[in-house]
Enzyme design. Structure first.
Site, PDB file in Angstrom:
ATOM      1  N   GLU A 110      10.100  16.300  15.500  1.00  0.00           N
ATOM      2  CA  GLU A 110      10.453  16.091  14.097  1.00  0.00           C
ATOM      3  C   GLU A 110       9.713  17.125  13.249  1.00  0.00           C
ATOM      4  OE1 GLU A 110       8.850  12.691  11.908  1.00  0.00           O
ATOM      5  OE2 GLU A 110      10.884  12.229  11.243  1.00  0.00           O
TER       6      GLU A 110
ATOM      7  N   LYS B 126       0.876  -1.185   0.000  1.00  0.00           N
ATOM      8  CA  LYS B 126       0.000   0.000   0.000  1.00  0.00           C
ATOM      9  C   LYS B 126       0.908   1.229   0.000  1.00  0.00           C
ATOM     10  CE  LYS B 126      -1.888   3.061   1.901  1.00  0.00           C
ATOM     11  NZ  LYS B 126      -1.721   4.479   1.457  1.00  0.00           N
TER      12      LYS B 126
ATOM     13  N   CYS C  69      13.504  10.469   7.144  1.00  0.00           N
ATOM     14  CA  CYS C  69      13.381   9.982   8.523  1.00  0.00           C
ATOM     15  C   CYS C  69      14.697  10.131   9.258  1.00  0.00           C
ATOM     16  CB  CYS C  69      12.942   8.534   8.533  1.00  0.00           C
ATOM     17  SG  CYS C  69      14.024   7.480   7.571  1.00  0.00           S
TER      18      CYS C  69
ATOM     19  N   GLY D   9       6.527   5.208   8.396  1.00  0.00           N
ATOM     20  CA  GLY D   9       5.726   6.429   8.393  1.00  0.00           C
ATOM     21  C   GLY D   9       5.794   7.115   9.742  1.00  0.00           C
ATOM     22  N   SER D  10       4.728   7.813  10.082  1.00  0.00           N
ATOM     23  CA  SER D  10       4.739   8.649  11.282  1.00  0.00           C
ATOM     24  C   SER D  10       4.497   7.822  12.544  1.00  0.00           C
ATOM     25  CB  SER D  10       3.659   9.716  11.147  1.00  0.00           C
ATOM     26  OG  SER D  10       2.404   9.089  11.020  1.00  0.00           O
TER      27      SER D  10
ATOM     28  N   GLU E 146       9.191   1.486  11.159  1.00  0.00           N
ATOM     29  CA  GLU E 146      10.268   2.418  10.823  1.00  0.00           C
ATOM     30  C   GLU E 146       9.648   3.808  10.880  1.00  0.00           C
ATOM     31  OE1 GLU E 146      13.320   1.571  10.352  1.00  0.00           O
ATOM     32  OE2 GLU E 146      13.418  -0.429   9.480  1.00  0.00           O
TER      33      GLU E 146
ATOM     34  N   GLY F 293       1.958   4.754  12.997  1.00  0.00           N
ATOM     35  CA  GLY F 293       2.655   3.514  13.361  1.00  0.00           C
ATOM     36  C   GLY F 293       2.024   2.846  14.568  1.00  0.00           C
TER      37      GLY F 293
HETATM   38  P1  NAD Z   1       2.096   8.657   7.505  1.00  0.00           P
HETATM   39  O1  NAD Z   1       2.233   7.859   8.751  1.00  0.00           O
HETATM   40  O2  NAD Z   1       1.079   9.726   7.448  1.00  0.00           O
HETATM   41  O3  NAD Z   1       1.792   7.703   6.245  1.00  0.00           O
HETATM   42  C1  NAD Z   1       2.587   6.584   5.956  1.00  0.00           C
HETATM   43  C2  NAD Z   1       1.726   5.552   5.266  1.00  0.00           C
HETATM   44  O4  NAD Z   1       0.718   5.116   6.176  1.00  0.00           O
HETATM   45  C3  NAD Z   1       1.011   6.048   4.010  1.00  0.00           C
HETATM   46  O5  NAD Z   1       0.996   5.021   3.046  1.00  0.00           O
HETATM   47  C4  NAD Z   1      -0.397   6.301   4.522  1.00  0.00           C
HETATM   48  O6  NAD Z   1      -1.377   6.184   3.512  1.00  0.00           O
HETATM   49  C5  NAD Z   1      -0.551   5.184   5.534  1.00  0.00           C
HETATM   50  N1  NAD Z   1      -1.584   5.421   6.553  1.00  0.00           N
HETATM   51  C6  NAD Z   1      -2.102   6.611   6.972  1.00  0.00           C
HETATM   52  N2  NAD Z   1      -3.060   6.401   7.905  1.00  0.00           N
HETATM   53  C7  NAD Z   1      -3.131   5.060   8.083  1.00  0.00           C
HETATM   54  C8  NAD Z   1      -3.908   4.230   8.939  1.00  0.00           C
HETATM   55  N3  NAD Z   1      -4.808   4.724   9.789  1.00  0.00           N
HETATM   56  N4  NAD Z   1      -3.681   2.890   8.890  1.00  0.00           N
HETATM   57  C9  NAD Z   1      -2.760   2.369   8.064  1.00  0.00           C
HETATM   58  N5  NAD Z   1      -2.021   3.103   7.215  1.00  0.00           N
HETATM   59  C10 NAD Z   1      -2.197   4.433   7.237  1.00  0.00           C
HETATM   60  O7  NAD Z   1       3.556   9.202   7.254  1.00  0.00           O
HETATM   61  P2  NAD Z   1       4.020  10.203   6.141  1.00  0.00           P
HETATM   62  O8  NAD Z   1       3.622  11.572   6.521  1.00  0.00           O
HETATM   63  O9  NAD Z   1       3.616   9.669   4.818  1.00  0.00           O
HETATM   64  O10 NAD Z   1       5.614  10.027   6.273  1.00  0.00           O
HETATM   65  C11 NAD Z   1       6.368  10.809   7.090  1.00  0.00           C
HETATM   66  C12 NAD Z   1       6.791  10.053   8.321  1.00  0.00           C
HETATM   67  O11 NAD Z   1       7.420   8.830   7.957  1.00  0.00           O
HETATM   68  C13 NAD Z   1       7.826  10.814   9.106  1.00  0.00           C
HETATM   69  O12 NAD Z   1       7.539  10.747  10.473  1.00  0.00           O
HETATM   70  C14 NAD Z   1       9.118  10.069   8.798  1.00  0.00           C
HETATM   71  O13 NAD Z   1      10.114  10.223   9.769  1.00  0.00           O
HETATM   72  C15 NAD Z   1       8.644   8.677   8.652  1.00  0.00           C
HETATM   73  N6  NAD Z   1       9.590   7.863   7.871  1.00  0.00           N
HETATM   74  C16 NAD Z   1      10.346   6.927   8.523  1.00  0.00           C
HETATM   75  C17 NAD Z   1      11.285   6.177   7.821  1.00  0.00           C
HETATM   76  C18 NAD Z   1      12.144   5.147   8.521  1.00  0.00           C
HETATM   77  O14 NAD Z   1      12.711   4.303   7.843  1.00  0.00           O
HETATM   78  N7  NAD Z   1      12.282   5.179   9.833  1.00  0.00           N
HETATM   79  C19 NAD Z   1      11.433   6.370   6.448  1.00  0.00           C
HETATM   80  C20 NAD Z   1      10.646   7.322   5.826  1.00  0.00           C
HETATM   81  C21 NAD Z   1       9.710   8.064   6.556  1.00  0.00           C
END
Ligand code: NAD
Length: 484
Positions: free
Chosen positions: A386, A180, A289, A233-234, A255, A238
């Site tokens: 962040e 996804k 990240c 993601g966030s 992550e 997470g």
């Molecule tokens: P996000 O958490 O908003 O979205 C990430 C993914 O999760 C997207 O595909 C989104 O559609 C999905 N998502 C959103 N709501 C969801 C839910 N309720 N259930 C399941 N999936 C859902 O994050 P973002 O704004 O896209 O990315 C930025 C964040 O990601 C930052 O905090 C960054 O530090 C982190 N990040 C971490 C790494 C790592 O390897 N540690 C790498 C890249 C980004």
């Protein structure tokens, strides 16, 4: 910048080898962050599509994909890496348009995607169990087996790299994947899946369902047919994903974010450090990240480091991805608003320097000029939270103990680096810093697909990249044979 380099229909999803509309035909708009212009539509995948994708993946495990040997899986991935290399320029153009990252950064991501396929292609048949000395009359050994169906939820900032490291490793271990991608940037995920088909990946081994996080993402995280979830993601999302997976008692790799420090001691080689100090903060407009958003500097060299970094900041130019400047736009108007919100709370801080906006930057693009803030107290929100934009803070310290306390003083623990010529100090800091990766006299080590990566604290848990990811995408079975 149009999507003329894309060779597939961006509005389709891929399930069981068939490209089709999302259930109900829903679509989401796609925007070019460099201009703010609409550039097309993607499918709005639904819970019903996730159901179908999970069923397709399950079917692949009991079909051709499940019957492949590790060597055959490795060959498919190696071929896939070759196909990615052949399309590097196309993939870079597509990613630059979709994510807004300068072309050279998008190109580096495409090369990294190929490298993940090569690495995991080569590693697929080199994951071995052990034999364990045990009681007389027994032979005991371990087998590493795939989890089954793995779910991969990916953000928009580095789609290609994150797909490479998670889907690449999962496929190498023989899992079947449901991917996804983020609704803001999913085009290279679709392109990658079409190259995987071309490489000979059997239908259903990789299914791609773009869509909204709260709909398709949530359906995937909580699906009872999923055996492992890899989420990048966030922190907020997470923890929702972990809670959803917990209902099915399913392992999760998280992550998440970071507030990663570089610690500069008085004996550091500043000429060597400078490019790393700045680039690690502004790469991908700070939407990384592992961005180094905190620069800790021993007070005796504070002025020198601040003015040297400020000089570099003043030379930074921000503009559209196609112009291939130092910094591109942020992903969206919303992300820009978040970053500007942080900057609005920096009135009490000293701005050492900013970059500048290129004259030809389109008005509708989501641009924020890089900001370097000096002399920031470690407990200020800009030094703890962040920001996910091109903003770095410089924090002074007086002693090694204080440096360690500040470096470890946020909720995160993803990456850290130490700049010092003292071997003893390097070793002490490497142990003391709370992070999944510590770099000595460098930052990021060139990204190394071979190097295990992941966080502690709110940066998450589990490791991807390197061989460690193969262990994460498999479970260990112990076999004890009693033969007398
Ligand atoms: P996000 O958490 O908003 O979205 C990430 C993914 O999760 C997207 O595909 C989104 O559609 C999905 N998502 C959103 N709501 C969801 C839910 N309720 N259930 C399941 N999936 C859902 O994050 P973002 O704004 O896209 O990315 C930025 C964040 O990601 C930052 O905090 C960054 O530090 C982190 N990040 C971490 C790494 C790592 O390897 N540690 C790498 C890249 C980004």
């Amino acid at each position: 910048m149009a999507l003329d380099r894309l060779w597939i229909d961006p509005a389709k999803i891929l399930i069981a080898g068939t490209w089709r509309d999302a259930e109900g035909g829903g679509r989401l708009p796609l925007e070019n962050p460099s201009t703010g212009d609409g550039i097309g539509e993607i499918a709005a995948g639904t819970a019903a599509d996730i159901d179908a994708a999970v069923a397709a993946a399950r079917g692949a495990l009991s079909g051709d994909w499940g019957r492949m040997t590790a060597t055959e899986r490795g060959r498919v991935l190696t071929r896939l890496g070759q196909l990615v290399l052949e399309r590097v320029d196309d993939l870079a153009q597509i990613e630059a348009t979709d994510v807004g990252k300068p072309l050279k950064q998008a190109r580096a991501d495409a090369v990294a995607l190929a490298r993940y396929c090569e690495f995991y292609g080569g590693a697929a048949d080199k994951v071995m169990g052990e034999t364990i000395p045990y009681l007389d009359g027994y032979t005991v050994y371990t087998l590493r087996e795939p989890h089954g169906v793995t779910g991969h939820i990916v953000p928009w900032n580095y789609p290609m790299q994150i797909i490479g490291r998670s889907v690449g490793a999962a496929l190498a271990m023989g899992n079947a994947c449901v991917l996804k991608p983020a609704e803001e940037a999913c085009l290279t995920a679709l392109a990658f899946a079409s190259l995987a088909e071309e490489a000979g990946l059997p239908p259903g081994a990789l299914n791609v369902v773009p869509g909204l996080g709260e709909e398709a993402g949530a359906a995937l995280a909580g699906h009872p047919g999923i055996n492992h979830v890899s989420f990048t993601g966030s922190v907020g999302v997470g923890s929702l994903v972990q809670a959803a997976a917990a209902k099915n008692v399913v392992p999760v790799t998280l992550e998440l974010g970071g507030k990663s420090p570089q610690v500069v001691f008085a004996d550091a080689d500043l000429d060597a450090a400078l490019p790393f100090l700045v680039n690690a903060g502004i790469q991908n407009a700070g939407q990384t990240c592992s961005a180094s958003s905190r620069i800790l500097v021993e007070r005796s060299r504070l002025d020198e480091v601040t003015s040297a970094m400020a000089a570099r900041y003043r030379a930074l130019t921000v503009g559209p991805a196609t112009a291939d400047l130092d910094v591109g736009p942020l992903i969206s108007a919303r992300q820009k608003e978040i970053v500007e919100g942080f900057l609005a709370r920096s009135d009490d801080l000293e701005t050492a320097a900013t970059g500048s906006l290129a004259g030809n930057a389109p008005e509708g693009g989501h641009y924020v000029c890089p900001h370097l803030l000096a002399n920031v107290p470690p407990d200020h929100s800009l030094a703890r939270d962040e920001i996910f934009g091109p903003v770095q803070v410089i924090i002074p310290f007086d002693t090694e103990e204080e440096a360690i306390a500040i470096a470890n003083g946020t909720d995160y623990g993803l990456v850290a680096s130490v700049w010092s010529e003292s071997g003893a100090r390097q070793m002490r800091l490497a142990k003391a810093l709370r992070a999944g990766q510590v770099f000595i006299n460098n930052y990021g080590a060139g990204g190394g697909v071979e190097l295990p990566f992941g966080g502690t604290g709110k940066s998450g848990h589990g490791r991807e990249k390197g061989f460690e990811a193969l262990y994460g995408f498999s479970s260990l079975k112990t076999v004890a044979a009693r033969h007398g």
